[in-house]
Design an enzyme around this catalytic site. Structure first.
Site, PDB file in Angstrom:
ATOM      1  N   PHE A 112     109.688 -10.982  80.544  1.00  8.50           N
ATOM      2  CA  PHE A 112     109.509 -10.472  81.908  1.00  8.50           C
ATOM      3  C   PHE A 112     110.435 -11.125  82.931  1.00  8.50           C
ATOM      4  CE2 PHE A 112     107.084 -13.974  83.685  1.00  8.50           C
ATOM      5  CZ  PHE A 112     107.104 -13.752  85.052  1.00  8.50           C
ATOM      6  N   LYS A 113     110.988 -12.278  82.597  1.00  2.89           N
ATOM      7  CA  LYS A 113     111.893 -12.948  83.531  1.00  2.89           C
ATOM      8  C   LYS A 113     113.091 -12.077  83.919  1.00  2.89           C
ATOM      9  CE  LYS A 113     109.698 -17.016  83.180  1.00  2.89           C
ATOM     10  NZ  LYS A 113     108.574 -16.660  82.294  1.00  2.89           N
ATOM     11  N   ASP A 114     113.467 -11.155  83.035  1.00  2.87           N
ATOM     12  CA  ASP A 114     114.592 -10.260  83.358  1.00  2.87           C
ATOM     13  C   ASP A 114     114.316  -9.416  84.593  1.00  2.87           C
ATOM     14  OD1 ASP A 114     116.274 -10.973  81.211  1.00  2.87           O
ATOM     15  OD2 ASP A 114     115.269  -9.569  79.861  1.00  2.87           O
ATOM     16  N   LEU A 117     115.427 -11.828  87.205  1.00  2.00           N
ATOM     17  CA  LEU A 117     116.719 -12.505  87.041  1.00  2.00           C
ATOM     18  C   LEU A 117     117.889 -11.552  86.838  1.00  2.00           C
ATOM     19  CD1 LEU A 117     115.484 -15.668  85.252  1.00  2.00           C
ATOM     20  CD2 LEU A 117     116.841 -15.597  87.343  1.00  2.00           C
TER      21      LEU A 117
END
Ligand code: PLP
Length: 499
Positions: A112-114, A117
């Site tokens: 989920f960091k994408d 980011l």
């Protein structure tokens, strides 16, 4: 909209300045100085919009010093089919009647960091030019596994930026580690720290606050910024998918206009769920935000008792991206819940630093209890949930998402709440495949197989293709192999920059 520090000792600044700075100079985190609301008319127009259009509506509310075209450019550079393998960007899937998953792992690094980011580098480089910044931006990251790779993918070869990623030697999966140490790009450094995530995060925070190294960077034409979830530019894109999930359900006729739903969020640093809190504060109909923790259950205890106590053994679990004892973004919630009482926040954070724990008053605890509910899952329960969900719903979950599902089941049992619920799915099952394979396959199917062979086995068993970002990792050259003790992190940064 202006931004102020949760410690109250810093003037209000624009969103571009807040995003450029990352952390406030007084040690606090930047938050909106005023409460953002979206009126109902505007809100319901989102029903017929796609992800990028919804993102524009949300970001426009917070990034008032960016032009409409700047915001649209950032969004379209981040969320497109070159980067994501789903046209919906963050698709909602039905698990069973009234229970859905929101898949936030269709970006390049499969977690989920994408979601944040992929857009942060665009927000940040525009912030730099908007504020007349001449120095090259040095992104400093402490990662429990997923942020590091996502930040590297977001920032690699972005002009005017350098990126240095520290990860804990103990505590990231084999695949996470390989994803980082094989990272290509002319402006990247990846370094292992001899310690756990809290050591790594503390080390990075100390570098940010170190006057000496900051001055040295400045004289050499560099300045630090942060891609950790303490940066407002990380948080604000996350608010979008709460809206998007809601209006997907509405447009598919799964919920009625105005109907409130629950979100269950696998939580570590409290960044993801805090974005849900802001969505709710803006007027999105959210009933409860369920904070799902693993055995590092400081947050569960805090939400239940009002006591935050990090004095406990750090546990390594099969959901390593949630192995955290100091949840940085909780500070923002405390600031919001106390109606911007910086004095109180200062006191709690000082006490936390000195004694390792603090307690909030019953009134504040109740205010939190009104919105949040929390429980945790053990590794054994998590494994069982992966297995049961696969068998009952033919849906393969990663370990973090399974913590969410397990806690949701406990929530329903405890409260009998039948509100329709979205379980936020934070990683592809392939990213933590060793545990997932052990949960759903027979011993003889997995015995003696490497994590990479398991990718194939899992793909066959589930009928899902291996995501692009995880293929052929074991054949790439290892480009970053240094390990340093915590004390040597500042030196490693300087070395990486050639100082
Ligand atoms: C980072 C991460 C989490 C925790 O999110 P926070 O914003 O830190 O609470 C959960 N699951 C996965 C897969 C992650 O990468």
């Amino acid at each position: 909209m202006l931004y102020e520090s949760t410690r109250g000792k810093y003037l209000s600044i624009t969103s571009a300045e807040a995003i450029k700075a990352g952390i406030a100079p007084d040690g606090g985190l930047f938050v909106p100085a005023t409460r953002p609301g979206i009126d109902l008319e505007k809100l319901h127009k989102m029903t017929s919009m796609n992800y990028n259009e919804r993102a524009f509506v949300v970001l426009q509310h917070f990034l008032t010093d960016y032009s409409d075209d700047e915001i649209k450019d950032c969004i379209n550079n981040a969320y497109n089919m070159d980067k994501f393998d789903s046209p919906e960007i963050a698709p909602v899937k039905e698990l069973s009647q009234g229970i859905y998953t929101l898949e936030l792992w269709h970006g390049p690094t499969c977690a989920f960091k994408d979601m944040a980011l992929q857009i942060l580098p665009h927000l940040l480089t525009r912030a730099a030019s908007k504020t007349g910044e001449k120095s090259e931006i040095v992104i400093l990251v402490a990662t429990s596994g997923d942020t590091g790779k996502a930040a590297l993918e977001g920032f690699k070869d972005v002009p005017g930026t350098r990126i240095v990623v520290f990860y804990p030697q103990e505590g990231v999966s084999e695949i996470q580690k390989l994803q980082m140490i094989t990272q290509e790009g002319k402006n990247v450094n990846v370094i292992a720290v001899d310690g756990n995530f809290d050591d790594t995060q503390t080390g990075v925070k100390e570098i940010f606050g170190d006057q000496g190294i900051n001055r040295e960077l400045q004289t050499n034409g560099y300045r630090f910024s942060s891609a950790n979830s303490i940066n407002w530019g990380r948080l604000v894109p996350q608010i979008v998918y709460y809206f998007s999930a809601y209006f997907d359900l509405l447009s598919q006729g799964k919920i009625e206009r105005g109907e409130a739903i629950n979100f269950v969020v696998p939580t570590g640093n409290f960044g993801n769920i805090l974005a849900g809190y802001y969505a709710r504060a803006m007027g999105l109909p959210i009933h409860k935000l369920v904070c799902a923790a693993n055995e590092n259950n400081v947050l569960t205890e805090f939400i239940r008792t009002g006591i935050y106590d990090r004095n406990r053994a750090f546990k390594r679990t099969i959901s390593p991206s949630m192995d955290i004892l100091i949840s940085s973004n909780l500070e923002r919630l405390l600031y919001e819940i106390t109606e911007h009482n910086a004095e109180a926040v200062n006191e709690w954070m000082e006490t936390l630093k000195e004694k390792g724990w603090y307690e909030v008053e019953p009134g504040i605890r109740d205010a939190i209890d009104n919105i949040f509910w929390s429980e945790y899952a053990t590794d054994r329960e998590t494994m069982q949930t992966i297995k049961d969900t696969f068998n009952q719903h033919n849906y393969l979950m990663d370990t973090h998402t399974a913590v969410g599902k397990n806690v949701y089941d406990k929530y329903v049992l405890a409260t009998q709440d039948k509100t329709k619920t979205v379980i936020v799915s934070t990683a592809s099952p392939f990213k933590f495949n060793a545990s997932v394979a052990r949960a759903v396959l027979k011993e003889e199917e997995i015995a003696g197989k490497s994590e990479f062979e398991l990718l194939d086995v899992l793909a066959q068993a589930s009928g899902i293709a291996i995501p692009e970002g995880l293929k052929n990792l074991d054949q790439k050259p290892l480009l970053h192999t240094d390990t340093v003790p915590k004390e040597e992190m500042p030196g490693a940064v300087k070395e990486g920059l050639g100082l």
